[in-house]
Design a protein around this motif. Structure first.
Motif, PDB file in Angstrom:
ATOM      1  N   ASP A 236      30.975  40.796 -22.208  1.00 44.10           N
ATOM      2  CA  ASP A 236      29.631  40.302 -22.506  1.00 44.10           C
ATOM      3  C   ASP A 236      29.008  41.114 -23.633  1.00 44.10           C
ATOM      4  O   ASP A 236      29.478  42.219 -23.950  1.00 44.10           O
ATOM      5  CB  ASP A 236      28.740  40.390 -21.254  1.00 44.10           C
ATOM      6  CG  ASP A 236      28.942  39.234 -20.291  1.00 44.10           C
ATOM      7  OD1 ASP A 236      29.589  38.246 -20.680  1.00 44.10           O
ATOM      8  OD2 ASP A 236      28.460  39.317 -19.149  1.00 44.10           O
ATOM      9  N   ARG A 237      27.918  40.586 -24.196  1.00 47.31           N
ATOM     10  CA  ARG A 237      27.250  41.270 -25.313  1.00 47.31           C
ATOM     11  C   ARG A 237      25.777  41.481 -24.973  1.00 47.31           C
ATOM     12  O   ARG A 237      25.025  40.528 -24.840  1.00 47.31           O
ATOM     13  CB  ARG A 237      27.416  40.471 -26.609  1.00 47.31           C
ATOM     14  CG  ARG A 237      28.882  40.357 -27.015  1.00 47.31           C
ATOM     15  CD  ARG A 237      29.079  39.755 -28.382  1.00 47.31           C
ATOM     16  NE  ARG A 237      30.466  39.833 -28.794  1.00 47.31           N
ATOM     17  CZ  ARG A 237      30.894  39.633 -30.028  1.00 47.31           C
ATOM     18  NH1 ARG A 237      30.029  39.327 -31.002  1.00 47.31           N
ATOM     19  NH2 ARG A 237      32.179  39.738 -30.325  1.00 47.31           N
TER      20      ARG A 237
ATOM     21  N   ALA B  23      31.424  46.177 -21.662  1.00 45.57           N
ATOM     22  CA  ALA B  23      30.738  45.168 -22.464  1.00 45.57           C
ATOM     23  C   ALA B  23      30.644  45.619 -23.919  1.00 45.57           C
ATOM     24  O   ALA B  23      31.060  46.725 -24.264  1.00 45.57           O
ATOM     25  CB  ALA B  23      29.341  44.912 -21.893  1.00 45.57           C
ATOM     26  N   THR B  24      30.096  44.752 -24.754  1.00 45.52           N
ATOM     27  CA  THR B  24      29.781  45.100 -26.139  1.00 45.52           C
ATOM     28  C   THR B  24      28.275  45.302 -26.230  1.00 45.52           C
ATOM     29  O   THR B  24      27.499  44.431 -25.826  1.00 45.52           O
ATOM     30  CB  THR B  24      30.193  43.977 -27.105  1.00 45.52           C
ATOM     31  OG1 THR B  24      31.590  43.734 -26.966  1.00 45.52           O
ATOM     32  CG2 THR B  24      29.872  44.337 -28.538  1.00 45.52           C
TER      33      THR B  24
ATOM     34  N   PHE C 278      24.979  45.685 -28.443  1.00 43.69           N
ATOM     35  CA  PHE C 278      24.437  45.355 -29.763  1.00 43.69           C
ATOM     36  C   PHE C 278      23.241  46.247 -30.036  1.00 43.69           C
ATOM     37  O   PHE C 278      22.336  46.382 -29.201  1.00 43.69           O
ATOM     38  CB  PHE C 278      24.028  43.882 -29.815  1.00 43.69           C
ATOM     39  CG  PHE C 278      23.428  43.472 -31.134  1.00 43.69           C
ATOM     40  CD1 PHE C 278      24.228  43.281 -32.253  1.00 43.69           C
ATOM     41  CD2 PHE C 278      22.054  43.288 -31.258  1.00 43.69           C
ATOM     42  CE1 PHE C 278      23.673  42.914 -33.476  1.00 43.69           C
ATOM     43  CE2 PHE C 278      21.486  42.919 -32.480  1.00 43.69           C
ATOM     44  CZ  PHE C 278      22.301  42.732 -33.583  1.00 43.69           C
TER      45      PHE C 278
ATOM     46  N   HIS D 170      25.711  36.843 -33.394  1.00 44.07           N
ATOM     47  CA  HIS D 170      26.543  37.794 -32.658  1.00 44.07           C
ATOM     48  C   HIS D 170      26.916  37.299 -31.272  1.00 44.07           C
ATOM     49  O   HIS D 170      27.529  38.051 -30.496  1.00 44.07           O
ATOM     50  CB  HIS D 170      25.834  39.146 -32.582  1.00 44.07           C
ATOM     51  CG  HIS D 170      25.554  39.752 -33.923  1.00 44.07           C
ATOM     52  ND1 HIS D 170      26.541  40.252 -34.736  1.00 44.07           N
ATOM     53  CD2 HIS D 170      24.389  39.892 -34.621  1.00 44.07           C
ATOM     54  CE1 HIS D 170      26.003  40.702 -35.859  1.00 44.07           C
ATOM     55  NE2 HIS D 170      24.708  40.495 -35.815  1.00 44.07           N
TER      56      HIS D 170
ATOM     57  N   LEU E  11      25.234  36.790 -28.526  1.00 46.35           N
ATOM     58  CA  LEU E  11      24.737  37.699 -27.503  1.00 46.35           C
ATOM     59  C   LEU E  11      24.581  36.962 -26.175  1.00 46.35           C
ATOM     60  O   LEU E  11      24.134  35.816 -26.138  1.00 46.35           O
ATOM     61  CB  LEU E  11      23.405  38.301 -27.938  1.00 46.35           C
ATOM     62  CG  LEU E  11      23.424  39.033 -29.297  1.00 46.35           C
ATOM     63  CD1 LEU E  11      22.047  39.579 -29.628  1.00 46.35           C
ATOM     64  CD2 LEU E  11      24.465  40.145 -29.299  1.00 46.35           C
ATOM     65  N   THR E  12      24.939  37.632 -25.083  1.00 47.64           N
ATOM     66  CA  THR E  12      24.857  37.008 -23.759  1.00 47.64           C
ATOM     67  C   THR E  12      23.646  37.478 -22.964  1.00 47.64           C
ATOM     68  O   THR E  12      23.185  36.787 -22.062  1.00 47.64           O
ATOM     69  CB  THR E  12      26.122  37.306 -22.936  1.00 47.64           C
ATOM     70  OG1 THR E  12      26.247  38.734 -22.774  1.00 47.64           O
ATOM     71  CG2 THR E  12      27.367  36.768 -23.625  1.00 47.64           C
TER      72      THR E  12
END
Length: 631
Positions: free
Chosen positions: A288-289, A313-314, A316, A337, A339-340
């Motif tokens: 996930d982001r 996760a990633t 940001f 990006h 994003l989640t």
């Protein structure tokens, strides 16, 4: 109040929380929550075993002793960086976008290499285990790398808000006796160059910090004795093996009086609590982001970095304004990006509303799965706007409340239960929270003090070199209980609502009311953008309400408008709670993460010392409060 969001069975069963519950033999959330607070040691052991943390030496007990100074994961040894970076090396760990639009990213493998390099360089400069290191950065790759590198070698990081001036930073550096200050030479904010290095030099001199390490984002020339981050070199070494409660970070918080207090966080505390909350509340999964609009100097900066990385996760990172160069900035980044998870404060949401919904609709937000919010109580109108305009009435808002000393949340929302507007559908698993009456007894259906009845991993180890102040802050009101300082209510269905800080509580003619209730009633008037309610001494009522209001574009201050706003509050809450005065100001004093500082508003209105103002992003708002009060 009825719920506004309901999970469907498929969504429930897909969550990390449900899968963890099921692994423990639970399908009913309420039974699981009771287990989490009645069997604390078993719960925390099971969860962190489930995460697969890489302990160097297993712990013997999860919790030893009770309030006020328990010990956690007794006998265990680890380094939080190994927990954060033990993931597939090719997976994306960090993405950083600058306000100018430059994007850089690091995989877990690349991040590990950078952390090892920087940690080796810091050791070569003489930074050792237990030394304090100031980190004066906006959100960015180097901020995350230096936070991790400091922990790698066993030193203690001091994150510093990127909006501070030299004196505010120096107070923190001097109190901690920092050996080194690492700073980014500058960044862009609303298109302007912010040359942070100039303030850092002043702070270094004031605090008598021996070393200054500079990340040269703007390319400012260095002076004699200053160290260039890019040239750091040293002999690589394995991460230091740390005891579970060895400190890795001091986060300084501003108080109403006295010097800022340094909350002490440890390797098996803050990062693990962040990961637990992100997993069980926000359903953050591997890959996930996560983007939380914040700063490294606020708790939510290290919280997002460390919790997000531990979960694979990633994360940001963004260092600019949310609406620069145009109102589409946030939504363009979400789309670009993929994003989640997006976390915004209520005040920031209120600031976005006047920009309209077209910038949102112009971008593909289909990647977003969960919205987050923290920092202050909500008002209904902006909450509903966030849910409808950004959430499309299908994405849950995970309202989240706790604090720096908590390492995360006391209250939150889980995605296996319906969510009521502005509320919290649970105390966080593992947090034995209750609302207490003046006698210290748990109550339902009435306003009281939010408290935690049993210890939890992540609670601060105390205030840096000031145990007496720590004990007085949290344990002086109810013996053996952590009283958090928030005014709260738990309804008959188990949902919680935060009504403001208890030291902000208004008591008018014997009736207690939270400032957020008054503000919610007032902001229902179409002219108001935002407002802050304070209580001031009154010879008859004991306290009277004064409301400071910021108008939307197209409205002008007038006695008639002030009366209309006051009448709106009286209509909603009753005539006894009608504001004595409604004063219009261009802005309210706020921190960088958009938290309104009511204590500052009240002190300035009454002509008192407002205390520490170093956290304010807009100190000019204080002058406007003074002028309005005197008008």
């Amino acid at each position: 109040m009825e719920p506004i969001w309901y999970p469907n069975p498929e969504e429930i069963q897909a969550t990390r929380l449900f899968r963890f519950m099921e692994a423990l033999g639970f399908r009913d959330y309420e039974a699981f929550y009771r287990y989490s607070v009645e069997e604390l040691e078993a719960f925390y052991h099971q969860f962190f075993t489930h995460l697969g943390l890489p302990w160097r030496k297993p712990y013997e007990r999860v919790i030893e002793g009770g309030f006020p100074l328990p010990r956690f994961f007794v006998g265990g040894r680890l380094n939080l960086v190994e927990a954060a970076l033990s993931h597939e090396p090719t997976a994306l760990a960090l993405i950083h976008e600058t306000e100018e639009g430059t994007v850089r990213a690091l995989t877990y493998g690349e991040l590990l290499e950078e952390v090892e390099r920087v940690a080796a360089g810091l050791r070569a400069l003489g930074v050792e285990r237990g030394d304090r290191v100031g980190l004066w950065f906006p959100m960015g790759l180097e901020a995350a790398i230096l936070l991790l590198a400091t922990a790698w070698l066993g030193a203690i990081a001091i994150p510093i808000f990127s909006g501070y001036a030299a004196e505010a930073a120096a107070v923190r550096l001097k109190d901690a006796k920092a050996k080194l200050l690492a700073v980014q030479d500058g960044f862009h904010r609303r298109g302007r160059r912010v040359e942070l290095l100039l303030e850092a030099r002043k702070a270094q001199a004031l605090a008598e910090t021996p070393h200054l390490l500079v990340v040269r984002r703007l390319g400012l020339p260095l002076e004699a004795g200053e160290l260039d981050y890019a040239s750091l070199r040293g002999e690589p070494f394995p991460a230091e093996e740390m005891k579970s409660m060895d400190p890795f970070m001091l986060i300084y918080t501003s108080g109403t009086t006295g010097r800022p207090k340094g909350t002490v966080h440890y390797h098996a505390g803050f990062p693990l609590k962040a990961a637990l909350d992100l997993a069980l509340l926000f359903d953050l999964r591997e890959g996930d982001r996560l983007f939380w609009f914040t700063d490294l100097g606020w708790m939510m900066g290290p919280w997002a970095i460390l919790g997000g990385l531990i979960l694979g996760a990633t994360v940001f990172l963004y260092d600019g304004a949310p609406d620069y160069p145009g109102p589409e900035r946030l939504w363009r980044m979400v789309e670009a990006h993929r994003l989640t998870h997006l976390g915004l404060s209520p005040t920031l949401v209120r600031a976005l509303i006047p920009l309209g919904e077209e910038p949102i609709r112009a971008h593909d937000l289909s990647s977003l799965r969960v919205l987050g919010s923290t920092g202050e109580p909500w008002n209904l109108e902006p909450y509903l706007w966030f849910f409808r305009a950004v959430g499309e009435e299908k994405r849950p808002i995970v309202n989240y409340s706790g604090g720096t000393e908590v390492s995360g949340g006391i209250l939150g929302n889980v995605l296996v239960k319906p969510i009521k507007p502005m509320g919290f559908n649970t105390a966080v698993p593992g947090m034995a929270a209750a609302v207490l009456d003046p006698e210290g007894k748990p109550v339902v259906g009435q306003v009281g003090e939010l408290a935690v009845l049993r210890p939890w991993p992540g609670m601060t180890k105390g205030f840096w070199q000031d145990e007496a102040r720590y004990l007085d802050t949290y344990f002086s009101r109810v013996p053996g209980v952590w009283v958090h300082g928030d005014l709260a209510l738990q309804d008959e269905e188990g949902h919680f609502f935060i009504l403001g800080r208890s030291d902000d509580t208004l008591k008018v003619a014997g009736k207690r009311v939270g400032p957020a209730e008054v503000e919610t009633a007032a902001i229902a008037h179409p002219a108001l953008k935002e407002c802050a309610a304070i209580g001031v001494p009154h010879p008859v009522k004991g306290e009277a309400i004064v409301l400071f209001a910021v108008l939307k574009p197209g409205f002008s201050p007038s006695p008639e408008l002030a009366q209309a706003v006051a009448d709106r509050v009286a209509e909603a809450l009753g005539k006894p709670l009608k504001p004595e005065r409604v004063l219009f100001v261009p802005d309210l004093p706020k921190t960088r993460n958009a938290k309104v500082m009511r204590r500052v508003v009240r002190a300035v209105y009454l002509g008192q010392d407002p205390g520490d103002l170093s956290a304010l992003e807009n100190p000019e708002a204080v002058r406007a409060i003074q002028e309005a009060a005197q008008g």
